[in-house]
Design an enzyme around this catalytic site. Structure first.
Site, PDB file in Angstrom:
ATOM      1  N   SER A 121       3.174  15.805  16.661  1.00 29.15           N
ATOM      2  CA  SER A 121       3.177  17.253  16.452  1.00 29.15           C
ATOM      3  C   SER A 121       2.388  17.873  17.593  1.00 29.15           C
ATOM      4  O   SER A 121       1.602  17.188  18.262  1.00 29.15           O
ATOM      5  CB  SER A 121       2.509  17.586  15.112  1.00 29.15           C
ATOM      6  OG  SER A 121       2.250  18.976  14.986  1.00 29.15           O
ATOM      7  N   TYR A 134      -4.612  18.161   8.230  1.00 27.88           N
ATOM      8  CA  TYR A 134      -3.332  17.965   8.918  1.00 27.88           C
ATOM      9  C   TYR A 134      -3.549  17.585  10.375  1.00 27.88           C
ATOM     10  O   TYR A 134      -2.955  16.622  10.870  1.00 27.88           O
ATOM     11  CB  TYR A 134      -2.491  19.233   8.827  1.00 27.88           C
ATOM     12  CG  TYR A 134      -1.125  19.096   9.464  1.00 27.88           C
ATOM     13  CD1 TYR A 134      -0.106  18.387   8.822  1.00 27.88           C
ATOM     14  CD2 TYR A 134      -0.855  19.661  10.708  1.00 27.88           C
ATOM     15  CE1 TYR A 134       1.139  18.257   9.406  1.00 27.88           C
ATOM     16  CE2 TYR A 134       0.393  19.532  11.296  1.00 27.88           C
ATOM     17  CZ  TYR A 134       1.385  18.831  10.642  1.00 27.88           C
ATOM     18  OH  TYR A 134       2.618  18.697  11.220  1.00 27.88           O
TER      19      TYR A 134
END
Length: 248
Positions: A121, A134
């Site tokens: 990501s 996260y």
């Protein structure tokens, strides 16, 4: 998946959601679909066995499992929530990759050359595009790419794809933060906001990212391992150029 099929690949799928499994089987009757949880060894073993039984081997493993925390920082998570939320985040976003790799290794090693592609990501490289749990989990996936590439060379290449914010996904929140009923894609004005964050002014979709996965699985990338492709509209460049503050 569609991009792999367009390139002539044979694809097998592990999917947790029963309805999604049924839809895949209806749309693509010949596709081996295994219903199960990618965080478990058992489900991954069944999925690998189904692929090998259907196709005679396994050349590439791709893992796209993830869950989100909706930007919650350490001050927003209660002491009682922290440990359960941590376990849920890292089980889903990190352990799932390890379980998939562990189950697939014998089949991948049986090939002369093979490939693993994990989903990183922008949050694997920069803060601001997720909360504390996260972002930490995605930095961990980046670590997996590097260490697995080192361990499994020269016969298995390991790379990552690090998408930016993405439209039309089913990414949801953590159950242990009472966010599992929320989908990130339902955020108001999401397409406009995603485009505004990127130098290229684009809001990308899974289809935009898919060719990065296909490239890393193919012989066209045979000299690349421990690498990351960044289909993020130039987000990283924007972060580097920001003199102060958070431009997320």
């Amino acid at each position: 998946m569609d991009a792999y099929l367009e390139e002539g690949a044979q694809v097998a799928v592990l999917e947790r959601d029963t309805a999604k499994c049924a839809a895949l089987q209806e749309q693509l009757p010949g596709l081996p679909v295994t219903q199960g949880d990618a965080t478990t060894a058992e489900a991954n073993a069944r999925a690998v066995a189904a692929a090998v039984a259907s196709f005679g081997g396994l050349d590439t493993l791709v893992n796209c499992v993830g869950i989100f925390d909706f930007y919650q920082g350490i001050t927003e998570i209660s002491t009682d929530e922290l440990a359960p939320a941590f376990d849920e985040m890292f089980t889903t976003n990190v352990l799932s990759h390890l379980q998939s790799v562990k189950a697939a290794l014998p089949a991948l090693r049986a090939q002369e050359r093979s490939s693993i592609v994990l989903t990183e990501s922008t949050s694997s490289f920069y803060p601001g595009r997720g909360g504390v749990l996260y972002v930490a989990s995605k930095f961990a996936v980046r670590g997996l790419v590097t260490t697995l590439a080192h361990e499994l060379a020269p016969h298995i290449r390991v790379n990552g794809v690090a998408p930016g914010g993405t439209l039309h996904t089913d990414l949801r929140g953590l159950r242990n933060l009472s966010l599992d009923h929320i989908r990130l894609d339902d955020t108001p004005d999401r397409a406009r906001d995603l485009a505004a964050r990127t130098p290229l002014n684009v809001a990308l979709t899974p289809q935009d990212h898919s060719w990065s996965f296909v490239f890393l699985a193919s012989d066209r990338s045979r000299g690349i391992t421990a690498g990351s492709i960044h289909p993020d509209g130039g987000f990283g460049m924007g972060k580097a150029a920001a003199p102060t503050g958070d431009n997320a």
